[in-house]
Design an enzyme around this catalytic site. Structure first.
Site, PDB file in Angstrom:
ATOM      1  N   CYS A   1      -4.350  -0.954  -1.751  1.00 26.05           N
ATOM      2  CA  CYS A   1      -4.924   0.384  -1.908  1.00 26.05           C
ATOM      3  C   CYS A   1      -4.813   0.800  -3.366  1.00 26.05           C
ATOM      4  O   CYS A   1      -3.864   0.412  -4.057  1.00 26.05           O
ATOM      5  CB  CYS A   1      -4.284   1.410  -0.979  1.00 26.05           C
ATOM      6  SG  CYS A   1      -2.645   1.978  -1.448  1.00 26.05           S
TER       7      CYS A   1
ATOM      8  N   CYS B   1       5.644  -0.309 -10.302  1.00 28.82           N
ATOM      9  CA  CYS B   1       6.367  -1.111  -9.325  1.00 28.82           C
ATOM     10  C   CYS B   1       7.600  -1.711  -9.981  1.00 28.82           C
ATOM     11  O   CYS B   1       7.698  -1.735 -11.207  1.00 28.82           O
ATOM     12  CB  CYS B   1       5.466  -2.229  -8.788  1.00 28.82           C
ATOM     13  SG  CYS B   1       4.228  -1.647  -7.619  1.00 28.82           S
TER      14      CYS B   1
ATOM     15  N   CYS C   1       0.870  -1.180   0.000  1.00 30.27           N
ATOM     16  CA  CYS C   1       0.000   0.000   0.000  1.00 30.27           C
ATOM     17  C   CYS C   1       0.905   1.227   0.000  1.00 30.27           C
ATOM     18  O   CYS C   1       2.109   1.120  -0.202  1.00 30.27           O
ATOM     19  CB  CYS C   1      -0.980  -0.010   1.159  1.00 30.27           C
ATOM     20  SG  CYS C   1      -0.244   0.146   2.783  1.00 30.27           S
TER      21      CYS C   1
END
Length: 277
Positions: free
Chosen positions: A197, A205, A121
């Protein structure tokens, strides 16, 4: 076919349209409203609309009205059609050039070889820490859970540690961690990565080694709950209950009988469980 293929490639050749498409791929199979896309990528509303229109015309994304919102999602058949056109025309399906990706899950989790699972998150102060603690507590030693934040907070929220202690779950090792910690050369290789989230799911990422399976398990942030102390405690309790139910469903999956595609559908479906009862 070549015109259609060139249109798809041209739509993705623009770096900002590519960034938009990659965001929708990270959120697949869920749809994302145009406003959230514009906010996540810092586009003006009219710019986002133009990019969405170009990708839709190229057959790479879909548009669906849900209530008053237009929801956009990656069009997987359209993307596969683009790859099929490239592979068929360019390498003639030669297996020595275009090696198919394996679709089988080679292992199942055991106490000797547990699956590594990372929950992500933004702040890594509440939802992802709850998920880490729950899976480590209820996974029967077959899973090793970790959590991290794209912009980690100084530490766990006191409501989180108090709640976990009330559930008799060990909190001694819980800490807020930066996502970069898990892309280091000596970091454990992940088998599954779940974002909890929307903000973290929208962000780029690292390229994870080993191609871990990923899914979005978004839920409301209890930290943002306003009201009385009792109402805030209830929000954390509800987040805990929802994550516990999803994690129990995940841990109970028959991994040994599922191919990779079936497993992906299963973990996507778990992210849609919305009951904390």
């Amino acid at each position: 076919m070549e015109i259609e293929l060139s249109d798809k490639l041209a739509a993705l050749a623009h770096p900002k349209r590519l960034a938009l498409f990659r965001l929708l791929m990270r959120r697949y199979p869920d749809g994302v409203p145009a406003g959230e896309i514009a906010q996540a990528l810092e586009f003006k509303a009219n710019t986002a609309s133009a990019y969405l229109s170009a990708l839709k015309q190229a057959g790479l994304i879909t548009q669906q009205r849900t209530g008053t919102s237009l929801m956009y999602a990656a069009d997987l058949p359209g993307l596969r059609g683009m790859f099929d056109g490239l592979l068929t025309g360019c390498c003639q399906n030669r297996p020595d050039i275009c090696t198919p990706v394996t679709s089988e899950v080679e292992t199942m989790p055991t106490t000797e070889r547990p699956f590594n699972v990372l929950f992500i998150c933004t702040g890594n102060s509440a939802r992802s820490l709850l998920a880490e603690a729950i899976l480590n507590n209820e996974g029967g030693g077959r899973f090793r859970a970790f959590s991290a934040g794209t912009r980690p907070s100084p530490g766990p929220r006191p409501e989180v540690t108090a709640l976990l202690k009330a559930k008799e779950i060990d909190t001694s090792s819980l800490r807020s961690k930066d996502l970069d910690e898990f892309s280091a050369p000596d970091a454990p290789q992940m088998d599954f990565i779940f974002t909890v989230c929307d903000h973290a799911a929208n962000e780029e990422c690292p390229a994870w080694p080993g191609q871990p399976m990923s899914a979005h398990w978004g839920l409301a942030d209890p930290v943002k709950t306003e009201g009385t102390d009792a109402e805030r405690r209830l929000a954390f309790q509800q987040a805990y209950g929802l994550l516990r139910n999803r994690i129990r469903a995940f841990a109970a999956l028959p991994f040994e009988t599922l191919d990779r595609m079936s497993l992906q559908h299963q973990v996507d479906d778990i992210g849609r469980l919305n009951s904390s009862d």
